[in-house]
Scaffold this motif. Structure first.
Motif, PDB file in Angstrom:
ATOM      1  N   ARG A   1       0.847  -1.199   0.000  1.00 50.88           N
ATOM      2  CA  ARG A   1       0.000   0.000   0.000  1.00 50.88           C
ATOM      3  C   ARG A   1       0.878   1.242   0.000  1.00 50.88           C
ATOM      4  O   ARG A   1       2.034   1.193   0.417  1.00 50.88           O
ATOM      5  CB  ARG A   1      -0.891   0.046   1.248  1.00 50.88           C
ATOM      6  N   ASN A   2       0.296   2.368  -0.426  1.00 52.11           N
ATOM      7  CA  ASN A   2       1.019   3.632  -0.366  1.00 52.11           C
ATOM      8  C   ASN A   2       0.080   4.821  -0.170  1.00 52.11           C
ATOM      9  O   ASN A   2       0.451   5.954  -0.397  1.00 52.11           O
ATOM     10  CB  ASN A   2       1.875   3.850  -1.624  1.00 52.11           C
ATOM     11  N   ASN A   3      -1.147   4.555   0.270  1.00 49.12           N
ATOM     12  CA  ASN A   3      -2.149   5.608   0.324  1.00 49.12           C
ATOM     13  C   ASN A   3      -2.755   5.828   1.715  1.00 49.12           C
ATOM     14  O   ASN A   3      -3.817   6.432   1.834  1.00 49.12           O
ATOM     15  CB  ASN A   3      -3.261   5.302  -0.676  1.00 49.12           C
ATOM     16  N   GLY A   4      -2.139   5.325   2.760  1.00 44.12           N
ATOM     17  CA  GLY A   4      -2.662   5.505   4.107  1.00 44.12           C
ATOM     18  C   GLY A   4      -3.711   4.490   4.520  1.00 44.12           C
ATOM     19  O   GLY A   4      -4.180   4.514   5.649  1.00 44.12           O
ATOM     20  N   SER A   5      -4.073   3.583   3.612  1.00 42.79           N
ATOM     21  CA  SER A   5      -5.058   2.558   3.960  1.00 42.79           C
ATOM     22  C   SER A   5      -4.367   1.356   4.609  1.00 42.79           C
ATOM     23  O   SER A   5      -3.149   1.211   4.548  1.00 42.79           O
ATOM     24  CB  SER A   5      -5.841   2.119   2.722  1.00 42.79           C
ATOM     25  N   PHE A   6      -5.146   0.497   5.218  1.00 42.97           N
ATOM     26  CA  PHE A   6      -4.605  -0.667   5.910  1.00 42.97           C
ATOM     27  C   PHE A   6      -4.195  -1.768   4.936  1.00 42.97           C
ATOM     28  O   PHE A   6      -4.923  -2.085   4.007  1.00 42.97           O
ATOM     29  CB  PHE A   6      -5.625  -1.250   6.888  1.00 42.97           C
ATOM     30  N   SER A   7      -3.043  -2.350   5.194  1.00 45.66           N
ATOM     31  CA  SER A   7      -2.615  -3.589   4.549  1.00 45.66           C
ATOM     32  C   SER A   7      -2.939  -4.689   5.551  1.00 45.66           C
ATOM     33  O   SER A   7      -2.747  -4.512   6.763  1.00 45.66           O
ATOM     34  CB  SER A   7      -1.113  -3.551   4.259  1.00 45.66           C
ATOM     35  N   ARG A   8      -3.439  -5.822   5.068  1.00 51.40           N
ATOM     36  CA  ARG A   8      -3.820  -6.922   5.951  1.00 51.40           C
ATOM     37  C   ARG A   8      -3.037  -8.183   5.594  1.00 51.40           C
ATOM     38  O   ARG A   8      -2.945  -8.531   4.425  1.00 51.40           O
ATOM     39  CB  ARG A   8      -5.316  -7.191   5.818  1.00 51.40           C
ATOM     40  N   ALA A   9      -2.528  -8.850   6.618  1.00 52.17           N
ATOM     41  CA  ALA A   9      -1.842 -10.134   6.426  1.00 52.17           C
ATOM     42  C   ALA A   9      -2.636 -11.196   7.177  1.00 52.17           C
ATOM     43  O   ALA A   9      -3.016 -10.986   8.337  1.00 52.17           O
ATOM     44  CB  ALA A   9      -0.410 -10.068   6.944  1.00 52.17           C
ATOM     45  N   TYR A  10      -2.906 -12.313   6.512  1.00 50.33           N
ATOM     46  CA  TYR A  10      -3.737 -13.370   7.087  1.00 50.33           C
ATOM     47  C   TYR A  10      -2.934 -14.639   7.329  1.00 50.33           C
ATOM     48  O   TYR A  10      -2.200 -15.088   6.444  1.00 50.33           O
ATOM     49  CB  TYR A  10      -4.895 -13.706   6.145  1.00 50.33           C
ATOM     50  N   CYS A  11      -3.108 -15.221   8.501  1.00 41.17           N
ATOM     51  CA  CYS A  11      -2.537 -16.538   8.784  1.00 41.17           C
ATOM     52  C   CYS A  11      -3.358 -17.565   8.015  1.00 41.17           C
ATOM     53  O   CYS A  11      -4.588 -17.512   8.012  1.00 41.17           O
ATOM     54  CB  CYS A  11      -2.580 -16.834  10.280  1.00 41.17           C
ATOM     55  N   GLN A  12      -2.671 -18.483   7.351  1.00 40.84           N
ATOM     56  CA  GLN A  12      -3.331 -19.456   6.485  1.00 40.84           C
ATOM     57  C   GLN A  12      -3.467 -20.816   7.160  1.00 40.84           C
ATOM     58  O   GLN A  12      -2.693 -21.169   8.039  1.00 40.84           O
ATOM     59  CB  GLN A  12      -2.528 -19.618   5.193  1.00 40.84           C
ATOM     60  N   GLY A  13      -4.455 -21.588   6.707  1.00 41.57           N
ATOM     61  CA  GLY A  13      -4.639 -22.954   7.185  1.00 41.57           C
ATOM     62  C   GLY A  13      -4.852 -23.035   8.678  1.00 41.57           C
ATOM     63  O   GLY A  13      -5.632 -22.271   9.246  1.00 41.57           O
ATOM     64  N   SER A  14      -4.119 -23.934   9.330  1.00 36.39           N
ATOM     65  CA  SER A  14      -4.277 -24.142  10.772  1.00 36.39           C
ATOM     66  C   SER A  14      -3.346 -23.254  11.599  1.00 36.39           C
ATOM     67  O   SER A  14      -3.147 -23.498  12.781  1.00 36.39           O
ATOM     68  CB  SER A  14      -4.041 -25.616  11.117  1.00 36.39           C
ATOM     69  N   THR A  15      -2.776 -22.218  10.974  1.00 40.29           N
ATOM     70  CA  THR A  15      -1.884 -21.324  11.713  1.00 40.29           C
ATOM     71  C   THR A  15      -2.691 -20.253  12.442  1.00 40.29           C
ATOM     72  O   THR A  15      -3.800 -19.892  12.028  1.00 40.29           O
ATOM     73  CB  THR A  15      -0.847 -20.645  10.799  1.00 40.29           C
ATOM     74  N   ARG A  16      -2.104 -19.736  13.526  1.00 39.62           N
ATOM     75  CA  ARG A  16      -2.714 -18.678  14.322  1.00 39.62           C
ATOM     76  C   ARG A  16      -1.686 -17.578  14.554  1.00 39.62           C
ATOM     77  O   ARG A  16      -0.493 -17.839  14.672  1.00 39.62           O
ATOM     78  CB  ARG A  16      -3.216 -19.215  15.665  1.00 39.62           C
ATOM     79  N   THR A  17      -2.150 -16.353  14.685  1.00 32.65           N
ATOM     80  CA  THR A  17      -1.291 -15.190  14.837  1.00 32.65           C
ATOM     81  C   THR A  17      -0.458 -15.258  16.106  1.00 32.65           C
ATOM     82  O   THR A  17      -0.977 -15.496  17.189  1.00 32.65           O
ATOM     83  CB  THR A  17      -2.126 -13.901  14.876  1.00 32.65           C
ATOM     84  N   VAL A  18       0.852 -15.018  15.956  1.00 29.91           N
ATOM     85  CA  VAL A  18       1.767 -14.887  17.081  1.00 29.91           C
ATOM     86  C   VAL A  18       2.121 -13.420  17.275  1.00 29.91           C
ATOM     87  O   VAL A  18       2.074 -12.901  18.373  1.00 29.91           O
ATOM     88  CB  VAL A  18       3.051 -15.722  16.855  1.00 29.91           C
ATOM     89  N   SER A  19       2.481 -12.742  16.174  1.00 32.88           N
ATOM     90  CA  SER A  19       2.825 -11.319  16.261  1.00 32.88           C
ATOM     91  C   SER A  19       2.640 -10.633  14.918  1.00 32.88           C
ATOM     92  O   SER A  19       2.538 -11.290  13.877  1.00 32.88           O
ATOM     93  CB  SER A  19       4.261 -11.129  16.767  1.00 32.88           C
ATOM     94  N   ALA A  20       2.607  -9.307  14.974  1.00 32.31           N
ATOM     95  CA  ALA A  20       2.436  -8.486  13.778  1.00 32.31           C
ATOM     96  C   ALA A  20       3.715  -7.746  13.476  1.00 32.31           C
ATOM     97  O   ALA A  20       4.566  -7.559  14.351  1.00 32.31           O
ATOM     98  CB  ALA A  20       1.309  -7.485  13.991  1.00 32.31           C
ATOM     99  N   GLY A  21       3.860  -7.296  12.234  1.00 29.04           N
ATOM    100  CA  GLY A  21       5.002  -6.505  11.821  1.00 29.04           C
ATOM    101  C   GLY A  21       4.677  -5.717  10.573  1.00 29.04           C
ATOM    102  O   GLY A  21       3.548  -5.772  10.070  1.00 29.04           O
ATOM    103  N   ILE A  22       5.667  -4.997  10.071  1.00 34.56           N
ATOM    104  CA  ILE A  22       5.483  -4.205   8.860  1.00 34.56           C
ATOM    105  C   ILE A  22       6.761  -4.236   8.043  1.00 34.56           C
ATOM    106  O   ILE A  22       7.859  -4.313   8.594  1.00 34.56           O
ATOM    107  CB  ILE A  22       5.091  -2.751   9.209  1.00 34.56           C
ATOM    108  N   THR A  23       6.611  -4.231   6.724  1.00 32.52           N
ATOM    109  CA  THR A  23       7.732  -4.126   5.803  1.00 32.52           C
ATOM    110  C   THR A  23       7.554  -2.828   5.026  1.00 32.52           C
ATOM    111  O   THR A  23       6.443  -2.546   4.559  1.00 32.52           O
ATOM    112  CB  THR A  23       7.758  -5.313   4.816  1.00 32.52           C
ATOM    113  N   THR A  24       8.614  -2.031   4.893  1.00 38.34           N
ATOM    114  CA  THR A  24       8.533  -0.793   4.140  1.00 38.34           C
ATOM    115  C   THR A  24       9.605  -0.781   3.052  1.00 38.34           C
ATOM    116  O   THR A  24      10.612  -1.474   3.151  1.00 38.34           O
ATOM    117  CB  THR A  24       8.732   0.450   5.044  1.00 38.34           C
ATOM    118  N   LYS A  25       9.350   0.007   1.999  1.00 40.10           N
ATOM    119  CA  LYS A  25      10.341   0.206   0.944  1.00 40.10           C
ATOM    120  C   LYS A  25      10.183   1.610   0.397  1.00 40.10           C
ATOM    121  O   LYS A  25       9.114   2.218   0.488  1.00 40.10           O
ATOM    122  CB  LYS A  25      10.234  -0.853  -0.142  1.00 40.10           C
TER     123      LYS A  25
END
Length: 93
Positions: free
Chosen positions: A67-91
Motif C-alpha cells: 500500500r502507499n495511500n494511508g489505507s490498511f494492509s492486511r496479512a492473514y494466517c493461512q490454514g491451521s496457523t494462528r497469529t503470534v505477532s504483527a510486523g510491517i515491511t517498508t520500501k
C-alpha cells in the motif's frame, strides 16, 4: 585532445521517493494483522504476520498487499496457523 563536459546541477524532483513514516501495526485477531503508514512519501508498506501452526508448532510468515495511500494492509494466517505477532515491511519505491 581534451574535451569539456558540462552537466546541469542535480536537484531533487517531485518524483523522488522516500521511506514511509507514521507507521503502526497490530494483531487484530487469531488470523489477521494490519499495518498502515500515515505518510508514504512515495514509498510503500505492507503488513506482516508471524503465525504458528497449531498442528505442528511450525512458525510461518505471511505478507499483506503493498500500500502507499494511508489505507490498511492486511496479512492473514493461512490454514491451521494462528497469529503470534504483527510486523510491517517498508520500501522506498
Amino acid at each position: 585532445m581534451l574535451g569539456l563536459m558540462l552537466s546541469a546541477p542535480v536537484t531533487a524532483s517531485a518524483a523522488t521517493t522516500a521511506w514511509p513514516t507514521g507507521c503502526s501495526y497490530e494483531v487484530v485477531d487469531t488470523k489477521m494483522t494490519v499495518a498502515r503508514c500515515s505518510n508514504s512519501h512515495g514509498g510503500h508498506y505492507r503488513a506482516s504476520a508471524m503465525c504458528k501452526d497449531t498442528d505442528t508448532g511450525a512458525i510461518k510468515f505471511f505478507e499483506g498487499d503493498w500500500r502507499n495511500n494511508g489505507s490498511f494492509s492486511r496479512a492473514y494466517c493461512q490454514g491451521s496457523t494462528r497469529t503470534v505477532s504483527a510486523g510491517i515491511t517498508t520500501k522506498a519505491s
